[in-house]
Design a protein around this motif. Sequence first.
Motif, short mmCIF file in Angstrom:
data_model
loop_
_atom_site.label_atom_id
_atom_site.label_comp_id
_atom_site.label_asym_id
_atom_site.label_seq_id
_atom_site.Cartn_x
_atom_site.Cartn_y
_atom_site.Cartn_z
N GLU A 219 -15.86 22.99 10.42
CA GLU A 219 -15.17 23.03 9.13
C GLU A 219 -13.67 23.25 9.28
O GLU A 219 -12.88 22.92 8.38
N HIS A 220 -13.25 23.78 10.45
CA HIS A 220 -11.81 23.99 10.67
C HIS A 220 -11.04 22.68 10.73
O HIS A 220 -9.82 22.67 10.58
N ARG A 221 -11.75 21.56 10.93
CA ARG A 221 -11.07 20.26 10.98
C ARG A 221 -10.70 19.75 9.59
O ARG A 221 -9.94 18.80 9.46
N ALA A 222 -11.24 20.34 8.54
CA ALA A 222 -10.96 19.88 7.18
C ALA A 222 -9.56 20.31 6.76
O ALA A 222 -9.31 21.49 6.51
N ALA A 223 -8.64 19.35 6.69
CA ALA A 223 -7.28 19.66 6.25
C ALA A 223 -7.20 19.71 4.73
O ALA A 223 -6.36 20.43 4.17
N GLU A 224 -8.05 18.94 4.07
CA GLU A 224 -8.07 18.91 2.60
C GLU A 224 -9.52 18.75 2.15
O GLU A 224 -10.27 17.95 2.72
N VAL A 225 -9.92 19.54 1.17
CA VAL A 225 -11.24 19.38 0.54
C VAL A 225 -11.00 18.79 -0.83
O VAL A 225 -10.30 19.38 -1.66
N LEU A 226 -11.54 17.60 -1.06
CA LEU A 226 -11.21 16.84 -2.26
C LEU A 226 -11.92 17.40 -3.48
O LEU A 226 -13.13 17.65 -3.45
N PRO A 227 -11.20 17.60 -4.59
CA PRO A 227 -11.84 18.09 -5.82
C PRO A 227 -12.79 17.03 -6.39
O PRO A 227 -12.66 15.83 -6.11
N LEU A 228 -13.74 17.48 -7.20
CA LEU A 228 -14.77 16.59 -7.71
C LEU A 228 -14.22 15.54 -8.67
O LEU A 228 -14.83 14.49 -8.85
#
Length: 319
Positions: free
Chosen positions: A193-202
């Motif tokens: 999960e540390h690779r996620a630079a951005e988590v996109l909103p729904l």
Amino acid sequence: MTAYVERVLPGPRIRIGSRTSPMAVAQAEHVRDLLLKLAEDVDVELVGIETSGDRWQGDLAELGGKGAFLKEIDRQLVTDAIDVAVHCVKDVPGDVPMPEGTTFAAYLPREDVRDAVLFPAGSPYRGLDGLPPGARIGTSAVRRKAQILRKRPDLTVDRIRGNVNSRIARFDAEHRFDALVLAYAGLRRIGMEHRAAEVLPLDVMCPPVGAGVIGIECRTADEGIVELLRRLDDRRTRTHVTAERTMLHGLRGHCNSPIAGHCTTTADGRLSLLGMVFSQDGAEFAYAQEWDTPDHAHELGAYVAATLARKGARRLIAG
């Protein structure tokens, strides 16, 4: 617990079948650990099954869709080679019936349904909005491609196949893409999960039907295993999945259908089901959102599917 095990199970061993990818193995190990908490005297064996979908690197539609990830596992289940099958529910197609004599006895509590954006080491970018026109995005899902292009039609979105680990490895090694979009829950299951630079909103990226849900399938005739698995079943997740998959079935969605759907429970206890169907370039879409009570999950899913169909969803799917 020994008396309980002897009463309900056909034998002292439960064989869990799953795909052989690292994420699938992690999911199967999680199910094994949950079962051992319920029945510590049972011997739980993990059986890895390499599927045609895992071996094939081309377009999944040429293999008959996402069912390519399931058919070999289901064959092992119906022939009594395994007792339990573990699936990502988002990979269970809506246009292919389950094998006769099988059921999803449990849905585990839903995890994060959002998608995440990854960037190469040293990239100056931290989100889709900051990418320059023409930047290349890698994804395996038509649903993601349509929604990315809906937001950023100036980007280039190409397919990248393989399990999550192999996609990340290729992304890092080949330098073909400026960003990669994956399910955030999948990253968490493999400890990346540390690779996620951005988590996109729904409101930017609506998830697929069944996102973030692990389903546990078994034979209906194995009443003891069904009873044991029911103790792992999350009632709210089952209700949400029922509404979403009823919508998917009503739309006759297949693996290459850019269909998104997300059911939630509102603060006042009602069900909310959002459904979206896109053209592959994201330029056109059909949208529907309806509400009902939790005991009408089937009806809600069917109603949203019918509403989307009236708005041209089947034309978009066929396209």
